[in-house]
Design a protein around this motif. Structure first.
Motif, mmCIF file in Angstrom:
data_model
loop_
_atom_site.group_PDB
_atom_site.id
_atom_site.type_symbol
_atom_site.label_atom_id
_atom_site.label_comp_id
_atom_site.label_asym_id
_atom_site.label_seq_id
_atom_site.Cartn_x
_atom_site.Cartn_y
_atom_site.Cartn_z
ATOM 1 N N GLU A 25 -29.625 34.391 10.908
ATOM 2 C CA GLU A 25 -30.487 34.108 9.765
ATOM 3 C C GLU A 25 -29.603 33.649 8.615
ATOM 4 O OE1 GLU A 25 -33.830 36.357 6.945
ATOM 5 O OE2 GLU A 25 -32.868 37.410 8.609
ATOM 6 N N ARG A 26 -29.962 32.550 7.971
ATOM 7 C CA ARG A 26 -29.154 32.076 6.849
ATOM 8 C C ARG A 26 -29.131 33.119 5.732
ATOM 9 N NH1 ARG A 26 -30.886 26.812 8.758
ATOM 10 N NH2 ARG A 26 -29.071 25.409 8.838
ATOM 11 N N ALA A 27 -27.961 33.295 5.134
ATOM 12 C CA ALA A 27 -27.751 34.374 4.176
ATOM 13 C C ALA A 27 -27.938 33.907 2.742
ATOM 14 C CB ALA A 27 -26.349 34.948 4.349
ATOM 15 N N ASP A 28 -28.356 34.841 1.881
ATOM 16 C CA ASP A 28 -28.450 34.592 0.443
ATOM 17 C C ASP A 28 -27.135 34.973 -0.222
ATOM 18 O OD1 ASP A 28 -31.124 33.620 0.179
ATOM 19 O OD2 ASP A 28 -31.832 35.649 0.597
ATOM 20 N N LEU A 29 -26.054 34.407 0.274
ATOM 21 C CA LEU A 29 -24.726 34.676 -0.263
ATOM 22 C C LEU A 29 -24.231 33.476 -1.042
ATOM 23 C CD1 LEU A 29 -22.562 36.297 2.588
ATOM 24 C CD2 LEU A 29 -23.305 37.375 0.468
ATOM 25 N N GLY A 30 -23.389 33.734 -2.027
ATOM 26 C CA GLY A 30 -22.675 32.651 -2.667
ATOM 27 C C GLY A 30 -21.574 32.144 -1.756
ATOM 28 N N VAL A 31 -21.086 30.940 -2.013
ATOM 29 C CA VAL A 31 -20.068 30.335 -1.159
ATOM 30 C C VAL A 31 -18.794 31.171 -1.144
ATOM 31 C CG1 VAL A 31 -18.545 28.335 -0.906
ATOM 32 C CG2 VAL A 31 -20.984 27.999 -1.337
ATOM 33 N N LEU A 32 -18.347 31.649 -2.298
ATOM 34 C CA LEU A 32 -17.121 32.440 -2.343
ATOM 35 C C LEU A 32 -17.258 33.706 -1.512
ATOM 36 C CD1 LEU A 32 -14.273 32.663 -3.595
ATOM 37 C CD2 LEU A 32 -15.306 34.023 -5.423
ATOM 38 N N ASP A 33 -18.396 34.392 -1.640
ATOM 39 C CA ASP A 33 -18.610 35.611 -0.865
ATOM 40 C C ASP A 33 -18.695 35.314 0.626
ATOM 41 O OD1 ASP A 33 -18.594 37.200 -3.119
ATOM 42 O OD2 ASP A 33 -20.771 37.201 -3.351
ATOM 43 N N ALA A 34 -19.260 34.158 0.983
ATOM 44 C CA ALA A 34 -19.357 33.795 2.397
ATOM 45 C C ALA A 34 -17.977 33.529 2.983
ATOM 46 C CB ALA A 34 -20.251 32.569 2.563
ATOM 47 N N VAL A 35 -17.137 32.793 2.256
ATOM 48 C CA VAL A 35 -15.774 32.528 2.731
ATOM 49 C C VAL A 35 -15.016 33.838 2.906
ATOM 50 C CG1 VAL A 35 -13.572 31.416 2.188
ATOM 51 C CG2 VAL A 35 -15.719 30.215 1.736
ATOM 52 N N ALA A 36 -15.193 34.763 1.963
ATOM 53 C CA ALA A 36 -14.528 36.058 2.058
ATOM 54 C C ALA A 36 -15.040 36.850 3.256
ATOM 55 C CB ALA A 36 -14.736 36.847 0.771
ATOM 56 N N HIS A 37 -16.357 36.923 3.419
ATOM 57 C CA HIS A 37 -16.924 37.690 4.522
ATOM 58 C C HIS A 37 -16.442 37.165 5.874
ATOM 59 C CE1 HIS A 37 -19.690 39.649 7.260
ATOM 60 N NE2 HIS A 37 -20.003 38.457 7.733
ATOM 61 N N LEU A 38 -16.395 35.860 6.031
ATOM 62 C CA LEU A 38 -16.015 35.262 7.304
ATOM 63 C C LEU A 38 -14.519 35.346 7.572
ATOM 64 C CD1 LEU A 38 -18.320 32.129 7.083
ATOM 65 C CD2 LEU A 38 -18.611 34.056 8.651
ATOM 66 N N GLY A 39 -13.756 35.826 6.602
ATOM 67 C CA GLY A 39 -12.309 35.858 6.767
ATOM 68 C C GLY A 39 -11.726 34.473 6.798
ATOM 69 N N GLY A 40 -12.365 33.561 6.093
ATOM 70 C CA GLY A 40 -11.911 32.168 6.066
ATOM 71 C C GLY A 40 -12.716 31.295 7.006
ATOM 72 N N LEU A 41 -12.672 30.012 6.739
ATOM 73 C CA LEU A 41 -13.318 29.007 7.578
ATOM 74 C C LEU A 41 -12.252 28.088 8.149
ATOM 75 C CD1 LEU A 41 -16.286 28.002 5.274
ATOM 76 C CD2 LEU A 41 -16.520 29.005 7.534
ATOM 77 N N GLN A 42 -12.323 27.817 9.437
ATOM 78 C CA GLN A 42 -11.397 26.877 10.044
ATOM 79 C C GLN A 42 -11.587 25.515 9.384
ATOM 80 O OE1 GLN A 42 -10.053 24.540 11.812
ATOM 81 N NE2 GLN A 42 -8.369 25.570 12.811
ATOM 82 N N ALA A 43 -10.470 24.909 8.946
ATOM 83 C CA ALA A 43 -10.563 23.684 8.141
ATOM 84 C C ALA A 43 -9.551 22.640 8.568
ATOM 85 C CB ALA A 43 -10.377 24.031 6.661
ATOM 86 N N GLN A 44 -9.214 22.634 9.854
ATOM 87 C CA GLN A 44 -8.278 21.634 10.360
ATOM 88 C C GLN A 44 -8.787 20.224 10.058
ATOM 89 O OE1 GLN A 44 -5.637 23.079 11.660
ATOM 90 N NE2 GLN A 44 -4.443 21.387 12.481
#
Length: 362
Positions: A25-44
């Motif tokens: 389910e899509r979350a009502d999170l801000g982008v900064l909080d989402a990046v933190a929760h995910l432990g980073g996003l792969q960005a190669q």
């Protein structure tokens, strides 16, 4: 149950992964909080994090991530598995030292012979001096400058090695929405105005991984991070964790209050970007992708999840978003995939794109 330990089958692990990754389910999170929760996003691939956030958040305006990058609250750097990740500034400072030995070993796995006569400490000092003027440089520029002192290795090798030994970030406009261009590097400490923390074995990395990926085995944590020597970090938090088994009998660890949805929970269609950690973040990826397609996960392939599992690949070229099934689609499957594809095409092209769902494979 296996003895007195609960066994989680593949579907149970799938639904837990989707829930932790905000793909159920899509979350009502801000982008900064989402990046933190995910432990980073792969960005190669620099534009891929935008799709990863779009698939996970109710609001994922590219301008928000752009603002976080330019304000230095999120950074691009080589980290987990020595691949480029988008992480919060806080995590960059806390995690970079923990990953240094792994980054060095993986770099030497490529360049050991060329660097046999190079003192890596001296190399790190030299690149720090080079970048002390505050002018970001490409790896090629760094390598050419260092070649005057170390003429043996190729400039490419020197640039890559030096930027591994000194904690650095890739600065904007690299990674901004719709922008292209090569990577420019500057020291992490200069960019964030703070020195990276010393390496820590307190178990925080384990907690953070499980929050976004659990339940999982220690081999899964190693596969995500690239780190060896994790038993100490696991032992530091083991008393806080609960234990399960998977169908293979592996011990799975988890945070006690983390979501583990009913395996029959419906899962919507989701589009994943290249190298997404929802797939790559495990040693055993069978919870989300069939073994027959595992090789695609390390080839930069973008995936479509149907009922929570990889069922198709997707590409964008010349304004057309194309979906190529990896198995037979029912009429309902094609409809659901097509609807999500059209929404993604609007996001990527501002409404100018078209969608093509190829015929199902037999």
């Amino acid at each position: 149950m296996l003895g007195d330990v609960t066994v989680l089958d593949t579907r149970a692990l799938n639904r837990a992964t989707l829930a932790r990754q905000h793909l159920l389910e899509r979350a009502d999170l801000g982008v900064l909080d989402a990046v933190a929760h995910l432990g980073g996003l792969q960005a190669q691939e620099p534009q891929e994090p935008f799709v990863g956030l779009w698939s996970r958040l109710r609001e994922a305006d590219p301008a928000t991530l752009d603002a976080l990058l330019t304000a230095r609250r999120v950074v691009r750097m080589h980290l987990m598995r020595r691949t480029v990740h988008l992480v919060t500034a806080t995590d960059a400072l806390a995690w970079r030292g923990r990953h240094q030995a792994m980054l060095t070993q993986r770099m030497l796995g490529v360049y050991r012979r060329e660097l046999a006569e190079v003192d890596l400490g001296e190399l790190a000092d030299a690149v720090a001096d080079l970048l002390a003027d505050g002018e970001p440089r490409t790896a090629g520029e760094v390598g050419k400058a260092l070649a005057e002192r170390w003429p043996g290795p190729s400039p490419r090798t020197l640039g890559d090695a030096a930027l591994t030994e000194l904690p650095v970030v890739q600065v904007p406009p690299r990674g901004l929405w719709g922008r292209t261009g090569g990577a420019l590097f500057t020291p992490l400490a200069r960019w964030l105005g703070a020195e990276p923390h010393p390496p820590s074995g307190t178990g925080d990395l384990v907690r953070r991984y499980l929050a976004a990926h659990g339940p999982a085995a220690t081999a899964d944590i190693r596969a995500w991070s690239g780190l060896a020597g994790l038993p100490g970090e696991v032992d530091a938090v083991r008393d806080e964790l609960v234990s399960f088994r998977d169908a293979r009998g592996r011990e799975l660890l988890d945070l006690p209050d983390a979501p583990r949805p009913d395996p029959d929970t419906p899962a919507p269609v989701r589009f994943l970007p290249a190298f997404d950690n929802a797939v790559l973040g495990y040693d055993d990826r069978s919870r989300i992708i069939d073994d027959a397609h595992r090789g695609l996960s390390v080839a930069g392939t973008r995936f479509v999840l149907l009922d929570g599992r990889v069922a198709a690949t997707w590409t964008v070229a010349d304004g057309v978003l194309s979906v190529i099934p990896l198995r037979r689609f029912t009429r309902a499957d094609r409809t659901a995939v097509g609807e999500e594809a059209r929404a993604l095409a609007v996001f990527l092209t501002g409404g100018r794109g078209r969608v093509r769902v190829a015929s199902s494979r037999t």
